[in-house]
Scaffold this motif. Sequence first.
Motif, short mmCIF file in Angstrom:
data_model
loop_
_atom_site.label_atom_id
_atom_site.label_comp_id
_atom_site.label_asym_id
_atom_site.label_seq_id
_atom_site.Cartn_x
_atom_site.Cartn_y
_atom_site.Cartn_z
N GLY A 50 5.39 1.67 0.08
CA GLY A 50 6.86 1.76 -0.02
C GLY A 50 7.46 2.74 0.97
O GLY A 50 8.59 3.18 0.78
N ASP A 51 6.73 3.08 2.04
CA ASP A 51 7.29 4.03 2.98
C ASP A 51 8.13 3.38 4.07
O ASP A 51 8.55 4.05 5.02
CB ASP A 51 6.21 4.96 3.58
CG ASP A 51 5.05 4.23 4.23
OD1 ASP A 51 4.03 4.89 4.47
OD2 ASP A 51 5.16 3.03 4.49
N SER A 52 8.42 2.11 3.93
CA SER A 52 9.44 1.45 4.75
C SER A 52 10.07 0.35 3.89
O SER A 52 9.54 -0.02 2.84
CB SER A 52 8.86 0.86 6.04
OG SER A 52 8.16 -0.33 5.80
N VAL A 53 11.20 -0.13 4.37
CA VAL A 53 11.88 -1.26 3.73
C VAL A 53 11.98 -2.34 4.78
O VAL A 53 12.44 -2.09 5.90
CB VAL A 53 13.28 -0.85 3.22
CG1 VAL A 53 14.02 -2.05 2.67
CG2 VAL A 53 13.16 0.24 2.17
N ILE A 54 11.54 -3.53 4.43
CA ILE A 54 11.56 -4.66 5.36
C ILE A 54 12.45 -5.75 4.78
O ILE A 54 12.29 -6.14 3.62
CB ILE A 54 10.14 -5.22 5.60
CG1 ILE A 54 9.22 -4.12 6.15
CG2 ILE A 54 10.18 -6.43 6.54
CD1 ILE A 54 7.75 -4.50 6.22
N ILE A 78 1.42 -3.78 7.99
CA ILE A 78 2.51 -4.23 7.11
C ILE A 78 2.11 -4.12 5.65
O ILE A 78 2.91 -3.70 4.80
CB ILE A 78 2.96 -5.66 7.48
CG1 ILE A 78 3.59 -5.69 8.88
CG2 ILE A 78 3.93 -6.22 6.43
CD1 ILE A 78 4.82 -4.81 9.06
N GLN A 79 0.88 -4.46 5.33
CA GLN A 79 0.42 -4.33 3.94
C GLN A 79 0.53 -2.88 3.47
O GLN A 79 0.97 -2.62 2.35
CB GLN A 79 -1.02 -4.83 3.81
CG GLN A 79 -1.52 -4.83 2.39
CD GLN A 79 -2.88 -5.49 2.27
OE1 GLN A 79 -3.60 -5.68 3.25
NE2 GLN A 79 -3.23 -5.88 1.06
N GLU A 80 0.15 -1.94 4.32
CA GLU A 80 0.28 -0.52 3.97
C GLU A 80 1.73 -0.13 3.75
O GLU A 80 2.04 0.60 2.80
CB GLU A 80 -0.34 0.35 5.07
CG GLU A 80 -1.84 0.30 5.12
CD GLU A 80 -2.43 1.03 6.32
OE1 GLU A 80 -1.66 1.59 7.16
OE2 GLU A 80 -3.67 1.03 6.45
N THR A 90 8.30 -8.48 -0.01
CA THR A 90 7.33 -8.01 -0.99
C THR A 90 5.95 -8.39 -0.48
O THR A 90 5.81 -9.09 0.55
CB THR A 90 7.56 -8.65 -2.37
OG1 THR A 90 7.31 -10.06 -2.26
CG2 THR A 90 8.99 -8.42 -2.87
N LEU A 91 4.92 -7.97 -1.21
CA LEU A 91 3.55 -8.32 -0.80
C LEU A 91 3.34 -9.83 -0.71
O LEU A 91 2.50 -10.29 0.07
CB LEU A 91 2.55 -7.69 -1.75
CG LEU A 91 2.15 -6.26 -1.42
CD1 LEU A 91 1.27 -5.66 -2.52
CD2 LEU A 91 1.45 -6.18 -0.08
N SER A 92 4.08 -10.60 -1.47
CA SER A 92 3.92 -12.06 -1.40
C SER A 92 4.39 -12.62 -0.05
O SER A 92 4.06 -13.75 0.30
CB SER A 92 4.66 -12.74 -2.55
OG SER A 92 6.05 -12.56 -2.43
N ASP A 93 5.12 -11.82 0.72
CA ASP A 93 5.60 -12.24 2.04
C ASP A 93 4.69 -11.73 3.17
O ASP A 93 5.01 -11.88 4.35
CB ASP A 93 7.01 -11.68 2.29
CG ASP A 93 8.01 -12.16 1.26
OD1 ASP A 93 8.14 -13.39 1.10
OD2 ASP A 93 8.65 -11.30 0.62
N LEU A 94 3.58 -11.13 2.82
CA LEU A 94 2.73 -10.44 3.80
C LEU A 94 2.38 -11.30 5.01
O LEU A 94 2.51 -10.85 6.15
CB LEU A 94 1.45 -9.92 3.13
CG LEU A 94 0.46 -9.21 4.04
CD1 LEU A 94 1.10 -8.00 4.71
CD2 LEU A 94 -0.78 -8.81 3.24
#
Length: 146
Positions: free
Chosen positions: A45-49, A38-40, A7-11
Amino acid sequence: MNIKKATLSDLESVAHLFNEYRIFYKQPSNPEGAKTFIQERLTTGDSVIFLAGDDRGIVGFTQLYPTFTSIGMKKAWILNDLYVSEEARGSGVGEALLHKARAFAGETGAASICLSTAPDNETARRLYEKNGYRQDQTFLHYELEL
């Protein structure tokens, strides 16, 4: 080992590993560019990490991009990135990330996961083949650089 969806908290953690991944593939270090990219991905949501963590912190990631198979009329995933930090290699992190990607693809009703790797990346090729990935003998893949 813990595998979770980023999630963004893992940026910061993801961006750091993503920069290391790019360096591994002979790209110049660009921490700010990695963070922006990565933020983008996380924002749109255009990728899943997926992230792999252990007592050392976040030690690996894989990034999947959605696509479709027209012939199969189903979703498919491109496993575009898989990276394990140097100190965590050989400890099963890569395999755990592949298992998570496979489970996720199944949960989303995907027909397949495809990936590319450098021909001389023997370690990755062994890992992929050990986990059921096979070199495509049916289609030739082409790329147009822009």
